[in-house]
Design an enzyme around this catalytic site. Structure first.
Site, PDB file in Angstrom:
ATOM      1  N   VAL A 142      -5.909  23.767 -61.929  1.00 45.17           N
ATOM      2  CA  VAL A 142      -4.602  23.461 -61.358  1.00 45.17           C
ATOM      3  C   VAL A 142      -4.806  22.952 -59.935  1.00 45.17           C
ATOM      4  O   VAL A 142      -5.504  23.589 -59.134  1.00 45.17           O
ATOM      5  CB  VAL A 142      -3.687  24.701 -61.363  1.00 45.17           C
ATOM      6  CG1 VAL A 142      -2.348  24.376 -60.704  1.00 45.17           C
ATOM      7  CG2 VAL A 142      -3.468  25.188 -62.793  1.00 45.17           C
ATOM      8  N   LYS A 143      -4.204  21.812 -59.621  1.00 46.41           N
ATOM      9  CA  LYS A 143      -4.371  21.212 -58.305  1.00 46.41           C
ATOM     10  C   LYS A 143      -3.299  21.722 -57.346  1.00 46.41           C
ATOM     11  O   LYS A 143      -2.111  21.699 -57.651  1.00 46.41           O
ATOM     12  CB  LYS A 143      -4.290  19.685 -58.384  1.00 46.41           C
ATOM     13  CG  LYS A 143      -5.473  19.056 -59.090  1.00 46.41           C
ATOM     14  CD  LYS A 143      -5.360  17.541 -59.155  1.00 46.41           C
ATOM     15  CE  LYS A 143      -5.758  16.880 -57.868  1.00 46.41           C
ATOM     16  NZ  LYS A 143      -5.812  15.403 -58.006  1.00 46.41           N
TER      17      LYS A 143
END
Length: 365
Positions: A142-143
């Site tokens: 997840v960024k």
């Protein structure tokens, strides 16, 4: 003569993982993404709101899924989430063998939290956990953007066992802060009973954007002879700053429990200035245990004529510091450059996020 595959293999053998900075339904459904993984040494993929906005605007392949979602009463926001999650799940499945073969180091797909949450720690952590659960693939990252609030959110997401790609990192100092947030997050994850060996993270240091902004200012100041010195130097000092994080009792305790160092990912490797070689930000940052995420044009350029000439990072910190000192002496306020790039980066992704939803709404009529 070295073949295209040979050049890419040489980069991989130097310890640089090649991730594609592009994803679309077209790449997936035509089999092109699978081909890149099988024959072009691609072992990961990154996405962002701009990539998805462009993909949706340029392709008709999303229309059938959008129509089905609309027929079921799903609104635009949830439809966009469903579209992006589908693409990420498909890419993750293609990369699953790589993930297994590399013991989780590569075979990664990144999906970004909403950039409109960049200033809200709790909301960012909540969305990171929700995306992790919705995608339901162990090779997801997840960024989270490396704003001040974002860095705190990184620790919270890691504490929940979420793999994190920390994006929009511009300065060596922020790179070190991201590394410390990783240590803090892993300590909390250990307290929460998570297997530290299963948690991975990268710190995405943007390279070409630094040159673009610094060179623009140098031109205004009338010192164009200094152009092109800041981007690589800044990246090399960021590498040194992150490496220093692993020389601490806190980290050694985590490593003893199976934790793995956060890797540096070279982002923004596409060359913006046509006077520079088109593989500049790949060839100039070859060093082991890093990731180079490349847009398709940069990947093709390196495959055609890229060079690997030994380590281009370790041992060059003194020279890099001198380049940045000279840049500062020429009148460039680097702290202001970093702040400007972070603000602009978040703003650009937020604009792309809105464009992505607008494109979906337009397709739905």
């Amino acid at each position: 003569m070295t073949s295209a595959n040979g050049r890419l293999r040489a980069l991989t053998e130097a310890g640089v993982s090649i991730w594609l900075d592009e994803l679309s339904r077209d790449l997936l459904e035509t089999g092109e993404f699978d081909r890149l993984v099988r024959s072009r040494s691609v072992v990961g993929v990154t996405t962002n709101p701009t990539i998805f906005a462009n993909a949706l605007a340029r392709s008709t392949r999303y229309a059938p899924q959008l129509e089905r979602l609309a027929a079921n009463g799903i609104d635009v926001a949830e439809s966009v989430r469903a579209l992006t999650i589908w693409d990420v799940q498909e890419a993750a499945d293609v990369l699953r063998p790589v993930w297994e073969k590399t013991d989780g180091v590569d075979g990664r797909v990144s999906l970004e939290v909403s950039p409109e949450l960049a200033g809200d720690v709790d909301a960012t952590v909540a969305e990171a956990i929700q995306l992790w659960e919705l995608v339901d693939r162990p090779n997801l990252m997840v960024k989270i953007p490396a704003t001040r609030a974002g860095v705190r959110a990184v620790s919270g997401a890691l504490a929940a066992g979420v793999n994190v790609n920390v994006t929009l990192v511009f300065s060596p100092r922020r790179c070190a802060e991201v590394g410390e947030a990783y240590v803090d997050g892993l300590e909390r994850a250990r307290d929460n009973g998570h297997d530290l060996a299963a948690i991975h993270s990268v710190s995405s240091l943007f390279v070409s954007r630094v040159d673009t902004e610094v060179d623009r200012r140098l031109d205004v100041l009338g010192v164009p002879e200094m152009r092109g010195r800041a981007g690589l130097a800044n990246a090399r000092l960021a590498h040194q700053a992150l490496a220093a994080v692993w020389d601490s009792p806190r980290w050694r305790s985590l490593a003893a429990d199976g934790a793995r160092p956060q890797r540096l990912l070279w982002a923004s490797t596409g060359v913006k200035d046509p006077s520079f070689p088109d593989t500049r930000y790949v060839t100039g940052l070859v060093t082991s245990a890093t990731v180079s995420t490349m847009p398709p044009a940069t990947l093709a350029a390196f495959a055609d004529h890229g060079e690997v000439s030994g380590d281009q990072v370790v041992g060059l910190a003194e020279e890099a510091a001198a380049d940045l000192a000279a840049t500062t002496a020429a009148g460039i306020d680097l702290d202001d450059v970093y702040d400007t790039l972070e603000r602009e980066g978040v703003a650009k992704f937020a604009a792309s996020w809105r464009a992505l939803h607008a494109s979906a709404a337009a397709l739905l009529g």
